[in-house]
Design an enzyme around this catalytic site. Structure first.
Site, PDB file in Angstrom:
ATOM      1  N   TYR A 184      30.308  39.277  28.296  1.00  0.00           N
ATOM      2  CA  TYR A 184      31.189  40.092  29.138  1.00  0.00           C
ATOM      3  C   TYR A 184      32.634  39.940  28.631  1.00  0.00           C
ATOM      4  O   TYR A 184      33.084  38.819  28.339  1.00  0.00           O
ATOM      5  CB  TYR A 184      31.068  39.590  30.582  1.00  0.00           C
ATOM      6  CG  TYR A 184      32.022  40.250  31.544  1.00  0.00           C
ATOM      7  CD1 TYR A 184      31.852  41.578  31.904  1.00  0.00           C
ATOM      8  CD2 TYR A 184      33.088  39.539  32.091  1.00  0.00           C
ATOM      9  CE1 TYR A 184      32.732  42.185  32.785  1.00  0.00           C
ATOM     10  CE2 TYR A 184      33.960  40.143  32.967  1.00  0.00           C
ATOM     11  CZ  TYR A 184      33.780  41.466  33.317  1.00  0.00           C
ATOM     12  OH  TYR A 184      34.646  42.061  34.174  1.00  0.00           O
ATOM     13  N   ARG A 193      38.967  26.996  52.988  1.00  0.00           N
ATOM     14  CA  ARG A 193      38.974  26.964  51.512  1.00  0.00           C
ATOM     15  C   ARG A 193      37.854  26.056  51.026  1.00  0.00           C
ATOM     16  O   ARG A 193      37.148  26.352  50.068  1.00  0.00           O
ATOM     17  CB  ARG A 193      40.331  26.464  50.976  1.00  0.00           C
ATOM     18  CG  ARG A 193      40.267  26.052  49.507  1.00  0.00           C
ATOM     19  CD  ARG A 193      41.588  26.085  48.758  1.00  0.00           C
ATOM     20  NE  ARG A 193      42.707  25.569  49.508  1.00  0.00           N
ATOM     21  CZ  ARG A 193      42.936  24.258  49.770  1.00  0.00           C
ATOM     22  NH1 ARG A 193      42.092  23.332  49.337  1.00  0.00           N
ATOM     23  NH2 ARG A 193      43.990  23.886  50.455  1.00  0.00           N
ATOM     24  N   ASP A 222      24.799  32.963  32.323  1.00  0.00           N
ATOM     25  CA  ASP A 222      25.275  34.030  33.200  1.00  0.00           C
ATOM     26  C   ASP A 222      24.069  34.912  33.510  1.00  0.00           C
ATOM     27  O   ASP A 222      23.549  35.612  32.634  1.00  0.00           O
ATOM     28  CB  ASP A 222      26.384  34.821  32.493  1.00  0.00           C
ATOM     29  CG  ASP A 222      26.954  35.943  33.360  1.00  0.00           C
ATOM     30  OD1 ASP A 222      26.223  36.459  34.232  1.00  0.00           O
ATOM     31  OD2 ASP A 222      28.123  36.318  33.155  1.00  0.00           O
ATOM     32  N   LYS A 227      27.839  42.492  41.393  1.00  0.00           N
ATOM     33  CA  LYS A 227      26.910  43.446  40.795  1.00  0.00           C
ATOM     34  C   LYS A 227      25.651  43.552  41.668  1.00  0.00           C
ATOM     35  O   LYS A 227      25.743  43.958  42.800  1.00  0.00           O
ATOM     36  CB  LYS A 227      26.624  43.030  39.353  1.00  0.00           C
ATOM     37  CG  LYS A 227      27.898  42.629  38.564  1.00  0.00           C
ATOM     38  CD  LYS A 227      28.893  43.758  38.367  1.00  0.00           C
ATOM     39  CE  LYS A 227      30.246  43.302  37.855  1.00  0.00           C
ATOM     40  NZ  LYS A 227      30.252  42.548  36.614  1.00  0.00           N
TER      41      LYS A 227
END
Ligand SMILES: *Cc1c(COP(=O)(O)O)cnc(C)c1O
Length: 368
Positions: free
Chosen positions: A102, A50, A174, A199
């Site tokens: 977004y 993690r 972003d 993406k």
């Protein structure tokens, strides 16, 4: 001398082969935990996946190299990266957000950030004068996309960063649509870059992942603590898929762009198309004359797929008002132009003639 961007997509900073067994393809360290030699001593610094994992670490180093970042953390999705960026702030902090974001980011702001006591305000980041007027004493960050999704509006990153720094606020960009191949916000003065790696970076419509790139050590330390504590870091296999995708980022981005230029040119010549929004990269938005035609085009495409998401090898056509932006209030959607005649095309890397031929037959059928 530092390697060029396209070489760094394949080799990162190029500190020689990073794998202890000299594998060319960096291995998938599919392990949850790592053995310790003595209490508190682990030779390579890995304890538990993690917190950190070698495959993820190599991916993170590669992305830091591409974005010119001090440090990068790979997350299980773009939204996990963006949520972690917003965890940086305190109740009472004022955060200015670009008004065309977004849809998932808008949902995060409205339904999570406000609950956390942030004062969040949407502003037009494309106009420095409007932005300056929105700044307050307690403004701690300006968060935006450029170009925006789906309206392709452009913000001058350097101009915003200058205003933000004068106000003592962070600039968060972003960079999903442009990728580090076409745009490096940190080099223009931004402090933090976030990505939906799902993406273009992973690039094959097969992996969900995200990145948070920090411009300095102080931010990096805080985000390392937040990511290991809240725990949405990326698994080893997805890290490997993204590393593999990144190797061809330069080639893919060039082809996405040249294909999108050809398709946007073709769209501009169609009677059924009223407006084309194209700002470089592989993304195009366009409006058609009626909502019925938009729906008919979605129904008639064959090679192109009617689906959410973007930035992969396959061309995808999206209906933003219904698919990606339903959480943006209707009034705001109308103001921005996200109407029921708007379609968003993620131009893939198929042969451009085939993409245009598919659109042509879909337009013909939609016109009947
Ligand atoms: C898809 C997307 C996100 C969210 O990323 P996920 O990987 O889907 O969580 C954020 N910003 C932009 C611009 C996006 O396109």
């Amino acid at each position: 001398m530092a390697y060029a961007m396209d070489t760094r997509c394949i080799h990162g900073e190029g500190h020689g082969n990073p794998d202890q067994n000299h594998a060319i393809s960096y291995p998938i360290y599919q392990t949850a935990s790592f053995s310790h030699l003595t209490p508190g001593h682990n030779p390579n610094g890995f304890d538990y996946s993690r917190e950190s994992n070698p495959t993820r670490a190599y991916l993170e180093e590669t992305l830091s190299s591409l974005e010119g970042a001090y440090d990068t953390i790979a997350f299980s999705s773009g939204m996990a990266a963006i949520s972690t960026a917003f965890e940086y702030f305190q109740p009472g902090d004022h955060i200015i957000c670009g008004e065309d974001l977004y849809g998932g980011a808008v949902r995060l702001i409205e339904q999570v950030c406000r609950k956390n006591g942030y004062e969040v305000e949407f502003a037009d980041t494309t106009d420095p004068a409007l932005l300056k007027a929105a700044l307050k004493k307690n403004t701690k960050a300006i968060y935006f996309e450029t170009p925006t999704n789906p309206m392709m509006r452009i913000t001058d990153i350097g101009a915003v960063a200058e205003l933000a720094h004068q106000a003592g606020a962070l600039t968060i960009v972003d960079n999903t649509f442009m990728t580090p191949y076409f745009q490096n916000p940190l080099k223009e003065g931004a402090d933090i870059v976030v990505h939906s790696g799902t993406k273009y970076l992973a690039g094959h419509n097969d992996t969900v992942c995200g990145f948070l790139c920090s411009g300095n050590a102080e931010l990096a330390d805080r985000f390392r603590l937040l990511s290991k504590t809240t725990g949405a870091t990326l698994g080893p296999f997805e890290s490997w898929l993204c590393l593999r995708g990144l190797k061809t980022l330069a080639l893919r981005m060039e082809r996405h762009k040249s294909n999108a230029e050809a398709v946007s040119q073709w769209l501009r010549e169609q009677n059924m198309v009223s407006r084309v929004y194209y700002a470089g990269s592989g993304m195009i938005s366009f409006t058609v004359t009626t909502p019925e035609k938009a729906v008919a085009i979605l129904k008639n495409i064959r090679l192109i797929t009617f689906a959410e998401s973007l930035g992969g090898t396959e061309s995808l056509l999206t209906y933003p008002a219904v698919q990606t932006h339903p959480d943006v209030p209707e009034e705001q959607r109308e103001k921005l132009g996200i109407t029921d005649t708007l379609l968003r095309l993620s131009v893939g890397i198929e042969n451009p003639d085939d993409i245009i031929a598919d659109l042509r037959q879909a337009f013909e059928n939609a016109g009947k």
